[in-house]
Enzyme design. Structure first.
Site, PDB file in Angstrom:
ATOM      1  N   ASP A 126       0.811  -1.218   0.000  1.00  2.41           N
ATOM      2  CA  ASP A 126       0.000   0.000   0.000  1.00  2.41           C
ATOM      3  C   ASP A 126       0.846   1.271   0.000  1.00  2.41           C
ATOM      4  OD1 ASP A 126      -2.869   1.270   0.673  1.00  2.41           O
ATOM      5  OD2 ASP A 126      -1.356   2.226   1.938  1.00  2.41           O
ATOM      6  N   ALA A 158      -4.836   2.560  -0.976  1.00  4.19           N
ATOM      7  CA  ALA A 158      -4.686   1.733  -2.173  1.00  4.19           C
ATOM      8  C   ALA A 158      -5.238   0.329  -1.958  1.00  4.19           C
ATOM      9  CB  ALA A 158      -3.214   1.663  -2.581  1.00  4.19           C
ATOM     10  N   ASP A 159      -4.898  -0.283  -0.831  1.00  6.99           N
ATOM     11  CA  ASP A 159      -5.405  -1.623  -0.524  1.00  6.99           C
ATOM     12  C   ASP A 159      -6.926  -1.641  -0.461  1.00  6.99           C
ATOM     13  OD1 ASP A 159      -3.165  -3.239  -0.383  1.00  6.99           O
ATOM     14  OD2 ASP A 159      -2.812  -2.865   1.729  1.00  6.99           O
ATOM     15  N   SER A 160      -7.483  -0.750   0.343  1.00 10.42           N
ATOM     16  CA  SER A 160      -8.926  -0.781   0.576  1.00 10.42           C
ATOM     17  C   SER A 160      -9.707  -0.453  -0.688  1.00 10.42           C
ATOM     18  CB  SER A 160      -9.296   0.195   1.697  1.00 10.42           C
ATOM     19  OG  SER A 160      -8.701  -0.195   2.921  1.00 10.42           O
TER      20      SER A 160
END
Length: 398
Positions: free
Chosen positions: A143, A171-173
């Site tokens: 991320d 970014a991950d979520s």
């Protein structure tokens, strides 16, 4: 136990969850909360040194929140027997989700074409750092690295401060949520065509998409986004201001909000000030305007100004710590948290699904499972008897 039914919207669907860390589990959590039968497929302990990356404890809040409403099956996909068993499960599944590096699924023999040969209706959702092909495809994606490459760190923080990461895994979520949206679209399209398809997104593309107006202004207007601290880059007054006992955020941009703001503060003279006559003028003279606003705000508390401005129709709110968030009466009213009991007996508290379906809502019904907690149950559902399951355990396949 029987399958977990957290809702009815996705109750007909079975999902095989191969994902780890955050982006993949975020995606699958949405499916689980709305009732899909989610089977988290995990390697037996000791098979994968990275399996518990960022997991201090399976009973920790982060792991529990990401993996609630799921069952757990251990399966060693590094062995041909494990791959064969996985494909057996794929025959009755609707969705497979993975967030490995792109070459891993091909090396294991569970890429889309291999799964499609077993079940033409399968939807494979892949989440990667940089995409399924291209010059960076095989890079590992984290991320914070992607926040930097996707432009977010260049606009976060104060002017001259240097790059700053956001305080959460943007970014991950976002990649996980975009993947869930892709799965919903693929399942809906399958109703027409009868065919599954490969859905894939990446942290990098998701982060660029989350740059939204900042990126669009550059691409179309040539405006290069920069760090603006707590000020909005293209609106004023809109940002963070100090009151007598703390800070509040306001959104008084636009002609109507600006007029209501001035009237509520009994500063109608600002309406006649050429420095503040237009949005562009207020941006150009932001420092002078902010100083005048804070001079007014210093005379009363955050709560006073929040109440006054909201009554006038001007967006305003306090700046909470995380504990204060969950004490807020509106947050309590929304039932933003729910509880479930883990297998150890520990009561865990979860953030509920922010998407509300009035007729078939999602819910939190079960805490995250122990590793392999449902292995025997899932294998029996797949038609294996106790002798076959014992043999698989002796071989180290499950």
């Amino acid at each position: 136990m029987a399958r977990i039914r957290a809702g009815e919207a996705l109750a007909p669907f079975r999902v095989l969850d191969l994902s780890r860390v955050r982006a993949g589990p975020t995606c699958v959590r949405m499916l689980a909360d709305f009732g899909a039968d989610v089977i988290r497929v995990e390697p037996p302990p000791g098979v994968d040194a990275n399996d518990n990356m960022f997991v201090d404890s399976r009973e920790g809040g982060d792991f529990q929140n990401l993996n609630r409403n799921k069952r757990s099956l251990t399966l060693n996909l590094k062995r041909p027997e494990g791959v064969a068993l996985f494909k057996r499960l794929v025959k009755t599944a609707d969705v497979v989700v993975e967030n490995w590096r792109p070459d891993v699924k091909t090396r294991l023999g569970i890429d889309y074409e291999s799964l499609r040969a077993v079940n033409p209706r399968i939807v494979l959702a892949s989440i990667s750092g940089y995409g399924q092909d291209g010059p960076y495809a095989k890079r590992p994606g984290f991320d914070q690295v992607i926040q930097g490459m996707g432009g977010l760190m260049s606009v976060t923080g104060f002017p001259g401060q240097g790059p700053v990461r956001a305080g959460l895994a943007v970014a991950d979520s976002s990649a996980g949520l975009y993947a869930a949206l892709g799965i919903f679209a693929a399942l809906l399209e399958r109703e027409r065509s009868g065919q599954g398809q490969w859905v894939h997104t990446s942290l990098l593309h998701a982060q660029i998409a989350m740059m939204d107006f900042q990126a669009a202004r550059y691409l179309n207007d040539g405006a290069v986004p920069v760090q603006c601290g707590n000020d909005h880059p293209s609106a004023s007054p809109m940002g963070l201001y100090r009151a007598s006992d703390g800070h509040l955020n306001i959104g008084a941009a636009g002609g109507g909000n600006w007029r209501r703001f001035c009237e509520a503060l009994d500063r109608t003279r600002w309406l006649a000030d050429e420095r503040y006559a237009t949005d562009a003028a207020r941006i150009a003279n932001r420092a002078a305007l902010s100083a005048e606003i804070e001079e007014v705000f210093a005379t009363a508390t955050v709560q006073h100004w929040v109440d006054l401005l909201n009554r006038a129709g001007v967006p305003a709110g306090p700046v909470y710590t995380v504990p204060q968030v969950f004490e807020d009466p509106q947050v309590r009213h929304m039932n933003a948290t729910a509880q479930a009991v883990a297998s150890s007996g520990k009561t865990c508290t979860f953030i509920t699904q922010p998407v509300h379906l009035e007729r078939t809502p999602g819910s939190v019904q079960a805490a995250a499972p122990d590793c392999g907690e449902h292995t025997d149950e899932v294998l029996r559902e797949a038609g294996l008897d106790d002798q076959e399951i014992r043999a698989l355990r002796e071989l180290g396949v499950v």
